[in-house]
Write a protein that holds these residues in place. Structure first.
Motif, mmCIF file in Angstrom:
data_model
loop_
_atom_site.group_PDB
_atom_site.id
_atom_site.type_symbol
_atom_site.label_atom_id
_atom_site.label_comp_id
_atom_site.label_asym_id
_atom_site.label_seq_id
_atom_site.Cartn_x
_atom_site.Cartn_y
_atom_site.Cartn_z
ATOM 1 N N ASP A 86 -3.560 5.280 23.464
ATOM 2 C CA ASP A 86 -3.638 6.429 24.363
ATOM 3 C C ASP A 86 -4.867 7.290 24.068
ATOM 4 N N GLY A 87 -5.998 6.644 23.877
ATOM 5 C CA GLY A 87 -7.240 7.379 23.695
ATOM 6 C C GLY A 87 -7.445 7.995 22.324
ATOM 7 N N ALA A 88 -6.494 7.773 21.409
ATOM 8 C CA ALA A 88 -6.681 8.306 20.059
ATOM 9 C C ALA A 88 -6.478 7.168 19.055
ATOM 10 N N TYR A 89 -7.002 7.359 17.870
ATOM 11 C CA TYR A 89 -6.827 6.350 16.832
ATOM 12 C C TYR A 89 -5.469 6.542 16.158
ATOM 13 N N ALA A 90 -4.824 5.429 15.826
ATOM 14 C CA ALA A 90 -3.515 5.493 15.176
ATOM 15 C C ALA A 90 -3.372 4.315 14.228
ATOM 16 N N LEU A 91 -2.362 4.359 13.371
ATOM 17 C CA LEU A 91 -2.113 3.242 12.460
ATOM 18 C C LEU A 91 -1.030 2.343 13.038
ATOM 19 N N GLU A 92 -1.269 1.046 12.995
ATOM 20 C CA GLU A 92 -0.287 0.085 13.503
ATOM 21 C C GLU A 92 0.310 -0.682 12.306
ATOM 22 N N TYR A 93 1.631 -0.616 12.196
ATOM 23 C CA TYR A 93 2.312 -1.322 11.110
ATOM 24 C C TYR A 93 3.074 -2.548 11.603
ATOM 25 N N ASN A 94 3.294 -2.612 12.920
ATOM 26 C CA ASN A 94 4.083 -3.715 13.458
ATOM 27 C C ASN A 94 3.188 -4.945 13.645
ATOM 28 N N LEU A 95 3.000 -5.679 12.551
ATOM 29 C CA LEU A 95 2.059 -6.790 12.556
ATOM 30 C C LEU A 95 2.730 -8.013 11.932
ATOM 31 N N PRO A 96 3.517 -8.723 12.714
ATOM 32 C CA PRO A 96 4.336 -9.803 12.138
ATOM 33 C C PRO A 96 3.541 -10.907 11.449
ATOM 34 N N LYS A 97 2.280 -11.109 11.834
ATOM 35 C CA LYS A 97 1.516 -12.216 11.249
ATOM 36 C C LYS A 97 0.575 -11.773 10.135
ATOM 37 N N THR A 98 0.587 -10.502 9.795
ATOM 38 C CA THR A 98 -0.374 -9.995 8.811
ATOM 39 C C THR A 98 -0.261 -10.712 7.462
ATOM 40 N N ILE A 99 -1.387 -10.793 6.748
ATOM 41 C CA ILE A 99 -1.339 -11.345 5.383
ATOM 42 C C ILE A 99 -0.646 -10.361 4.447
ATOM 43 N N GLY A 100 -0.454 -9.133 4.885
ATOM 44 C CA GLY A 100 0.174 -8.109 4.043
ATOM 45 C C GLY A 100 -0.866 -7.102 3.607
ATOM 46 N N ARG A 101 -0.542 -6.416 2.545
ATOM 47 C CA ARG A 101 -1.468 -5.420 2.011
ATOM 48 C C ARG A 101 -2.379 -6.029 0.965
ATOM 49 N N VAL A 102 -3.629 -5.574 0.890
ATOM 50 C CA VAL A 102 -4.468 -5.978 -0.240
ATOM 51 C C VAL A 102 -4.738 -4.807 -1.193
ATOM 52 N N ARG A 103 -4.319 -3.620 -0.835
ATOM 53 C CA ARG A 103 -4.334 -2.488 -1.756
ATOM 54 C C ARG A 103 -3.430 -1.404 -1.166
ATOM 55 N N MET A 104 -3.097 -0.425 -2.002
ATOM 56 C CA MET A 104 -2.241 0.640 -1.490
ATOM 57 C C MET A 104 -3.045 1.536 -0.543
ATOM 58 N N ALA A 105 -2.338 2.325 0.255
ATOM 59 C CA ALA A 105 -2.956 3.244 1.209
ATOM 60 C C ALA A 105 -3.898 2.491 2.147
ATOM 61 N N TYR A 106 -5.105 3.012 2.382
ATOM 62 C CA TYR A 106 -5.908 2.481 3.490
ATOM 63 C C TYR A 106 -7.285 1.965 3.108
ATOM 64 N N GLY A 107 -7.692 2.150 1.870
ATOM 65 C CA GLY A 107 -9.034 1.722 1.490
ATOM 66 C C GLY A 107 -9.694 2.805 0.660
ATOM 67 N N ASN A 108 -10.950 2.552 0.279
ATOM 68 C CA ASN A 108 -11.690 3.565 -0.479
ATOM 69 C C ASN A 108 -12.233 4.603 0.495
ATOM 70 N N PHE A 109 -11.333 5.479 0.920
ATOM 71 C CA PHE A 109 -11.594 6.367 2.048
ATOM 72 C C PHE A 109 -12.886 7.182 1.914
ATOM 73 N N LEU A 110 -13.124 7.778 0.748
ATOM 74 C CA LEU A 110 -14.320 8.625 0.628
ATOM 75 C C LEU A 110 -15.605 7.798 0.736
ATOM 76 N N VAL A 111 -15.521 6.531 0.397
ATOM 77 C CA VAL A 111 -16.669 5.643 0.604
ATOM 78 C C VAL A 111 -16.854 5.400 2.103
ATOM 79 N N LEU A 112 -15.739 5.275 2.798
ATOM 80 C CA LEU A 112 -15.801 5.067 4.259
ATOM 81 C C LEU A 112 -16.414 6.288 4.948
ATOM 82 N N VAL A 113 -16.067 7.473 4.452
ATOM 83 C CA VAL A 113 -16.644 8.708 5.017
ATOM 84 C C VAL A 113 -18.167 8.674 4.881
ATOM 85 N N ARG A 114 -18.626 8.322 3.684
ATOM 86 C CA ARG A 114 -20.078 8.271 3.460
ATOM 87 C C ARG A 114 -20.751 7.269 4.402
#
Lengths: 482, 452
Positions: free
Chosen positions: A303-331
């Motif tokens: 709906d025109g905004a960014y959101a997190l999707e968890y309903n992913l039946p085929k996903t490999i799963g998580r490779v780390r907790m939370a969402y990533g090295n966020f402050l690196v992503l900001v940079r």
């Protein structure tokens, strides 16, 4: 600048009466646990704030850094790390948010990730992005797991993985970690992978190939489109190690060539600082058909905004907790916004010009095994200097005396005594000229005074460090007790 | 472009000097026409610093970021970070340096990593610690993989139900390709692991590892000494007779008060030491083990040695375990780790010292217990576990949706809802540290009272 580099250990200046902190008094009734109590001290030194400041300032003075000089490390892309990126990453609204707070109270953070994903998708031509991997090798692991999950649903995971001899060590290590047997692909006489070799080795029991493009000789894999076709014809997938992506932004998009999944090192191409060995970020970008397998959660547009999707039946799963090295992503996002469309392409363009300039001005002094041009890095060898008994490591150490960090050495393995130089686009011409002069001077010294080169470094305050003794007599911690 | 000093005529002159007339002519020697991207990237033109400040400042302002009003924990905590940590760690000599492969000009980095290893071994009472992992969850995954290297024939991994669910997910994603089987160790009413289940599992000849967390995901302090006694009845049994004991610690501050587990591998998160929660990253994983397993360890390790003049110096060591030397035979594929975050933790520990860490831990404990008393006296709020906790605990709250929203409306984030992790809709996990004042805690209790 430090006048002295004789800095001892904090344990040596410990005194129980010293302290560098003060907390407010406790306002609630004091309570202490009664069970499972710690039986001995933590063993940390008590020092004063002045002690801490002096100690770490002095340690910092023992380091070379990109702010102090050129870092011509091939395949490492040691470019300037813009200060605004660091400053933005340290805004309260980014550093003081918790990954598990309600997402409607962190919409700005989700938007940072969404915008960065869009940018990376466009620049690679690969639309499905996951920002979760914490570094390049972690991205490789994630990407190969995604390949594995896809193949599992499409006929079986397969047993083997093709790895060119020019690959970074992380590629074969990742393949083993993902339970693939490594099959080596030789490089052709001109440094390129030949599609015929891939065709000969690729079969229905091989998951695909991990290819670094541009490769670690600084060459664009000329046969990449054909290689992708050969791998796809056998139902395999193509992984691209994007460590060298700084060469091709705006000039070539992996997604247009047939690459299925790749990682980018944001701490290389997108200028986030290396921090003495991390934190980095190694997002992966993949073709649409691999999207269902990417790590959970995924950042999506709803709906025109960014959101997190968890309903992913085929996903490999998580490779780390939370969402990533966020402050690196900001940079990285700030970097992308600063450079924009033309700036990103200009970065690659000038990185390539700088490397070719060095290649041309040093090829009379140093043996150039592959050429006549390169992309973002050039690879020489110590063949000419071997005549005088001088080896690559000694040339590298001698460069320190001239004020430079050594290039990447003895890699790629296909070039004996490799000297791999990547100036990046942020190195000013006068510094590059100084570097070239230093390399030429060392080539002369190798002829006229080889002993001087062999025993380098001479002017840095630490003489050649004995790495053999370190490995034989392991001392891995300070054993002072306080 | 201001980060590209050789733009404009400078690059054109360089090109000419090496025999090219245009950028395209140079790129054509490398990238075949068919592989070249001919269009324009659909990315906006670059913008100025001032515009970036406006844009990114706007995004930052959309996020609620007030540590003293935020009671989320679950593996990442809002502890106070003294200002010298930011100041010293952001020195460019640290921040903009590379991995210390050239020891002669990287002694600063090598020395702080050696200090990090020293501090961590001292705090955990383990023999050796590495130079950091990406975070606690990936450190845990590496621990399972290391156990598999030590005992390749075993295949069952028991993971406590009270271990961080995201650690478990990462551990499984990272190791399932080895055909491992994962068994869950249930939680007792007290909130700790079921010791009988551990004892049963230990007898399984295929048992590879037992993984527990303390304080566990619910904040409960596990009886790690007893667990260790069950898993490794004698010192000689370690890694030979039975499974390895892997203990994770997500709230490292707890180690100031509690005896560390005599584990085979201890790993987890040290974000609490000098790093911001930062929406989950970068955090900093630690990995510690017994000396006899050091060659099976993942990641970088710094060792002490001598330089050419006989002076004490430091370098990366045991590199023959690593991917850049051993390639497909390496113990791990890890390369770049969290060096700079480890620096922040090191400076933090040096600043706080034994006394400061202990005081921060005691304040966290006292604040959490004060909050626990207030909350469990509040109508409609009940405790869930009976064992003692360190600085976080779970409560069951009637009509949590409404009360949670009421707290949010007053600018408080009252904790982590366990429904996010597959728990009950009414369960709330709350964490407390020294940053929470008495009035912060009392406002929280008031807000969660709702209108009942």
């Amino acid at each position: 600048m430090a006048i002295t580099h004789e800095e001892g250990s904090l344990f040596d200046i410990h005194h129980p009466d010293k302290s560098a902190y003060k907390l407010p008094p406790l306002e609630v009734p004091s309570k202490k646990p009664t069970k499972h109590l710690r039986e001995s001290t933590l063993g940390l030194p008590q020092v004063s704030e002045m002690d801490v400041v002096r100690h770490y300032t002095r340690l910092s003075n023992m380091n070379y850094s990109i702010d102090a000089g050129m870092y011509p490390l091939g395949s490492c892309t040691m470019k300037y790390n813009p200060k605004i990126n660091d400053e933005i990453s340290m805004l309260d609204g980014f550093k003081n948010i918790h990954p598990y707070q309600p997402l409607e109270t962190a919409a700005g953070a989700i938007e940072v990730m969404g915008r960065l994903q869009d940018l990376l998708a466009e620049v690679t031509g690969l639309p499905a992005v996951s920002l979760q991997p914490a570094a390049g090798a972690h991205g490789e692991f994630t990407g190969v797991k995604v390949m594995r999950a896809y193949l599992k649903e499409n006929g079986g995971v397969r047993r083997k993985m093709l790895i060119p001899d020019t690959a970074h060590g992380t590629n074969p290590a990742t393949s083993t970690l993902c339970q693939y047997e490594v099959v080596r692909v030789p490089n052709g006489p001109n440094g390129y992978i030949e599609a015929s070799d891939v065709e000969r080795l690729m079969d229905r029991d091989t998951a695909g190939i991990m290819v670094t493009n541009p490769n670690t000789l600084g060459l664009f894999e000329k046969n990449i489109v054909e290689i992708c076709k050969v791998v796809h014809a056998q139902g395999g997938l193509v992984y691209c190690d994007g460590a060298n992506f700084n060469a091709v932004m705006g000039w070539s998009r992996p997604g247009d060539l047939g690459i299925d999944v790749m990682h980018l090192n944001l701490h290389k191409t997108f200028s986030t600082p290396h921090g003495g060995g991390g934190p980095g970020a190694g997002p992966i970008c993949a073709v649409e058909k691999l999207r269902p397998y990417l790590p959970s959660p995924q950042v999506v547009q709803k709906d025109g905004a960014y959101a997190l999707e968890y309903n992913l039946p085929k996903t490999i799963g998580r490779v780390r907790m939370a969402y990533g090295n966020f402050l690196v992503l900001v940079r990285a996002l700030v970097y992308g916004l600063t450079l924009g469309r033309d700036g990103l392409k200009e970065a690659s363009t000038i990185a390539v010009v700088n490397a070719n300039y060095i290649l041309n001005l040093l090829k009379a002094d140093y043996h150039l095994p592959f050429g006549p041009t390169c992309l973002h890095e050039c690879v020489f060898s110590d063949k000419n200097q071997n005549e005088f008994g001088v080896k690559t490591m000694e040339i590298a150490k001698r460069l320190m005396d001239y004020g430079f960090h050594p290039p990447t050495v003895y890699f790629p393995l296909v070039v004996p005594g490799a000297i791999m130089i990547e100036p990046t686009e942020t190195e000013p011409l006068h510094e590059i000229d100084r570097f070239i002069s230093a390399m030429r001077a060392i080539a002369q010294e190798a002829k006229l005074n080889p002993e001087k080169v062999r025993t380098a470094p001479h002017t840095v305050f630490v003489k050649r460090v004995d790495e053999t003794v370190a490995a034989k007599k392991l001392i891995l911690r300070n054993n002072s007790t306080i | 472009m201001r980060y590209i000093p050789n733009g404009g005529q400078i690059a054109k002159d360089m090109l000419k000097r090496i025999g090219f007339n245009s950028f395209a002519e140079l790129f054509d020697t490398q990238i075949p026409q068919t592989a070249q991207f001919k269009g324009d990237l659909r990315i906006k033109e670059g913008i100025s610093e001032l515009e970036i400040r406006r844009l990114m400042g706007g995004l930052a302002n959309k996020n609620l970021s007030n540590p003293s009003k935020n009671f989320c924990g679950a593996g990442l905590y809002f502890h106070y970070i003294p200002s010298i940590v930011d100041n010293l760690s952001t020195r460019a000599e640290f921040l903009t340096s590379y991995t210390p492969y050239q020891p002669e000009i990287s002694q600063g980095t090598l020395r702080y990593i050696f200090e990090f290893q020293s501090f961590l071994t001292s705090i955990t009472k383990m023999d050796v610690a590495n130079a950091s992992m990406y975070d606690g969850s990936t450190a845990f995954a590496e621990a399972i993989l290391m156990a598999k290297r030590i005992m390749p024939k075993r295949r069952k991994v028991a993971i406590a139900a009270s271990l961080h669910p995201e650690y478990r997910q990462v551990g499984v994603t990272s190791s399932e390709q080895f055909g491992l089987e994962y068994v869950t160790i249930p939680t007792t009413v007290g909130g700790g692991v079921d010791l009988n289940a551990i004892e049963q599992f230990t007898k399984d000849p295929e048992a590879l590892a037992i993984c527990v967390q303390s304080p566990n995901f619910f904040g409960i302090v596990e009886d790690v000494k007893n667990i260790s006694r069950i898993v490794n009845p004698s010192d000689s049994s370690i890694g030979t007779d039975g499974p390895l004991l892997i203990v994770t610690v997500a709230e490292a501050m707890s180690l100031a008060l509690y005896e560390p587990a005599p584990a085979d591998i201890m790993c987890g998160e040290v974000q609490s030491f000098g790093n911001y929660p930062a929406f989950g990253g970068p955090a900093v994983g630690f990995f510690a083990t017994k000396e006899k397993f050091v060659r099976n360890m993942p990641g970088r390790i710094v060792g002490q040695t001598l330089d050419g003049q006989g002076k004490t110096s430091f370098c990366l060591t045991l590199s023959t375990r690593e991917q850049h030397i051993r390639r497909d035979k390496a113990t791990s594929n890890i390369c770049t780790n969290q060096g700079w975050c480890a620096l922040r933790s090191t400076i933090y520990l040096a600043t706080m010292g034994t006394k400061g860490i202990r005081e921060a831990a005691e304040q966290s404990y006292s604040n959490a217990h004060y909050a626990f008393e207030l909350l469990t006296k509040t109508p409609g709020i009940r405790r869930v576990h009976t064992d003692d906790f360190f600085n976080e605990f779970v409560v069951e709250v009637n009509d949590l949706d409404r009360r949670f929203q009421a707290a949010l409306n007053s600018g408080l984030i009252p904790g982590v809802r366990l429904s996010k992790f597959g728990g009950s809709r009414n369960e709330l996990l709350l964490a407390f540290t020294e940053v929470h004042s008495r009035s912060d805690i009392e406002s929280l209790a008031l807000a969660l009272r709702g209108s009942n």
